[in-house]
Design a protein around this motif. Structure first.
Motif, PDB file in Angstrom:
ATOM      1  N   LYS A   1       0.833  -1.205   0.000  1.00 48.10           N
ATOM      2  CA  LYS A   1       0.000   0.000   0.000  1.00 48.10           C
ATOM      3  C   LYS A   1       0.873   1.262   0.000  1.00 48.10           C
ATOM      4  CE  LYS A   1      -4.430  -0.487   1.556  1.00 48.10           C
ATOM      5  NZ  LYS A   1      -5.341  -0.835   2.632  1.00 48.10           N
ATOM      6  N   ARG A   2       1.945   1.234   0.769  1.00 45.76           N
ATOM      7  CA  ARG A   2       2.848   2.395   0.806  1.00 45.76           C
ATOM      8  C   ARG A   2       3.481   2.639  -0.558  1.00 45.76           C
ATOM      9  NH1 ARG A   2       6.149   0.615   6.156  1.00 45.76           N
ATOM     10  NH2 ARG A   2       4.586   1.146   7.730  1.00 45.76           N
ATOM     11  N   ARG A   3       3.960   1.563  -1.183  1.00 45.68           N
ATOM     12  CA  ARG A   3       4.612   1.708  -2.488  1.00 45.68           C
ATOM     13  C   ARG A   3       3.598   2.186  -3.539  1.00 45.68           C
ATOM     14  NH1 ARG A   3       9.804  -0.090  -3.744  1.00 45.68           N
ATOM     15  NH2 ARG A   3      10.186   1.230  -1.997  1.00 45.68           N
ATOM     16  N   TRP A   4       2.378   1.648  -3.441  1.00 49.28           N
ATOM     17  CA  TRP A   4       1.314   2.008  -4.386  1.00 49.28           C
ATOM     18  C   TRP A   4       0.989   3.503  -4.287  1.00 49.28           C
ATOM     19  CZ3 TRP A   4      -4.031   3.036  -3.000  1.00 49.28           C
ATOM     20  CH2 TRP A   4      -4.891   3.095  -4.093  1.00 49.28           C
ATOM     21  N   LYS A   5       0.921   3.998  -3.039  1.00 51.35           N
ATOM     22  CA  LYS A   5       0.648   5.432  -2.834  1.00 51.35           C
ATOM     23  C   LYS A   5       1.753   6.287  -3.436  1.00 51.35           C
ATOM     24  CE  LYS A   5      -2.275   5.871   1.211  1.00 51.35           C
ATOM     25  NZ  LYS A   5      -2.167   5.834   2.668  1.00 51.35           N
ATOM     26  N   GLU A   6       2.986   5.870  -3.205  1.00 53.70           N
ATOM     27  CA  GLU A   6       4.135   6.608  -3.765  1.00 53.70           C
ATOM     28  C   GLU A   6       4.034   6.675  -5.286  1.00 53.70           C
ATOM     29  OE1 GLU A   6       7.645   5.156  -0.781  1.00 53.70           O
ATOM     30  OE2 GLU A   6       7.925   4.727  -2.910  1.00 53.70           O
TER      31      GLU A   6
ATOM     32  N   LEU B   1      -3.025  -1.748  -7.218  1.00 52.76           N
ATOM     33  CA  LEU B   1      -2.478  -2.221  -5.936  1.00 52.76           C
ATOM     34  C   LEU B   1      -2.099  -3.702  -5.979  1.00 52.76           C
ATOM     35  CD1 LEU B   1      -1.846  -1.788  -2.922  1.00 52.76           C
ATOM     36  CD2 LEU B   1      -4.259  -2.118  -2.429  1.00 52.76           C
TER      37      LEU B   1
ATOM     38  N   THR C   1      -0.140   4.538 -12.553  1.00 45.53           N
ATOM     39  CA  THR C   1      -1.457   3.993 -12.200  1.00 45.53           C
ATOM     40  C   THR C   1      -1.458   2.474 -12.009  1.00 45.53           C
ATOM     41  OG1 THR C   1      -1.983   3.831 -14.539  1.00 45.53           O
ATOM     42  CG2 THR C   1      -2.724   5.820 -13.397  1.00 45.53           C
TER      43      THR C   1
ATOM     44  N   GLN D   1       1.350   6.331  -7.149  1.00 45.06           N
ATOM     45  CA  GLN D   1       0.205   7.163  -7.544  1.00 45.06           C
ATOM     46  C   GLN D   1       0.557   8.640  -7.514  1.00 45.06           C
ATOM     47  OE1 GLN D   1      -3.556   6.317  -5.646  1.00 45.06           O
ATOM     48  NE2 GLN D   1      -3.909   5.159  -7.509  1.00 45.06           N
ATOM     49  N   GLU D   2       1.318   9.034  -6.474  1.00 41.12           N
ATOM     50  CA  GLU D   2       1.712  10.440  -6.372  1.00 41.12           C
ATOM     51  C   GLU D   2       2.560  10.862  -7.571  1.00 41.12           C
ATOM     52  OE1 GLU D   2       3.423  10.704  -2.447  1.00 41.12           O
ATOM     53  OE2 GLU D   2       1.428  10.375  -1.576  1.00 41.12           O
TER      54      GLU D   2
END
Ligand code: DC
Length: 230
Positions: free
Chosen positions: A157-162, A172, A169, A164-165
């Motif tokens: 989840k952390r890597r996915w958020k990074e 997850l 796209t 996305q920022e």
């Protein structure tokens, strides 16, 4: 006998556990050099990706004499990766390079080539070095060894958020699969696999936010080095 007056702090663990962010913040707090060894492997991975397939071990080995990786510390205090004169700090942060880095890092000749470089840095500076084999292989005599980890779901989840920022796209589920594959590759390779050093302190950040993770690691460092030094 050589007197080694430099301090070294080794932070190992799987990808996405927060090593880089925690190590960077603490290096700044303590006035230490921060060395992100994953970024060094990523730079080699990037070079190889521009040449062709990283599955061709002979090709990778033949590239090594042509690869010059330098670490520069800009006025921003951050580590910049310089690959044959080109600043690749941003270019090494994508999924494709992650996969290349993981593959080339399993090749013994690549690890040998980077080992001296990492040890030299620790000889010359007080360092916080993060990676996979710092406490076990690169700096077995490090003053403090930490194994930073978190559950695979939290790390994904952390890597996915990074990502996305940065406008990436990738879903997850895909990020989670990639993390699982990399964990497997990093933990099961023959040379310098990711594992906890016997004398490392484990810090699990699954339930901690960033500030809490930094504090938890700092606490371990203070206990090991003593309050005056840390
Ligand atoms: O920490 P990272 O995701 O930037 O690391 C990229 C790859 O490099 C990772 O798959 C494992 C490898 N690596 C390694 O083998 N040894 C290290 N000391 C650091 C990274």
């Amino acid at each position: 006998m050589e007197v080694d007056s430099m301090r070294s702090i080794a932070i190992d663990g799987p990808s996405g556990a927060g090593k880089t962010t925690v190590a960077k913040a603490l290096a700044e707090r303590m006035g230490y050099y921060y060395v992100d060894t994953g970024a060094i492997y990523r730079s080699v991975g990037l070079y190889v990706s521009r040449r062709g397939s990283c599955d061709d071990v002979e090709l990778v080995e033949s590239c090594l004499p042509d690869i010059k990786v330098d670490l520069e510390y800009g006025e921003d205090g951050l580590q910049h990766m310089i690959l044959n004169g080109e600043d690749v700090t941003a270019a090494i942060r994508n999924n494709e390079v992650s996969a290349y880095a993981s593959t080339v890092s399993a090749i013994p000749a690549v690890r040998d080539c980077l080992l001296d470089m990492q040890r030299e840095l620790a000889k010359e500076h007080n360092v916080i070095m993060d990676g996979r084999d710092i406490g076990t292989v690169v700096l077995p005599d490090a003053d403090v060894k930490i194994y930073l980890t978190a559950s695979v779901e939290v790390r994904a989840k952390r890597r996915w958020k990074e990502l996305q920022e940065k406008g990436d796209t990738t879903p997850l589920e895909t990020v989670m699969e990639q993390i699982e594959q990399r964990d497997y590759a990093d933990m099961n390779r023959e040379v310098a696999p990711l594992r906890q050093a016997e004398d490392a302190v484990v810090v699990d950040t699954s339930e901690l936010n960033l500030e809490e993770s930094i504090d938890a690691v700092y606490q371990v460092i203070r206990e090991k080095l003593g309050e005056e030094e840390a």
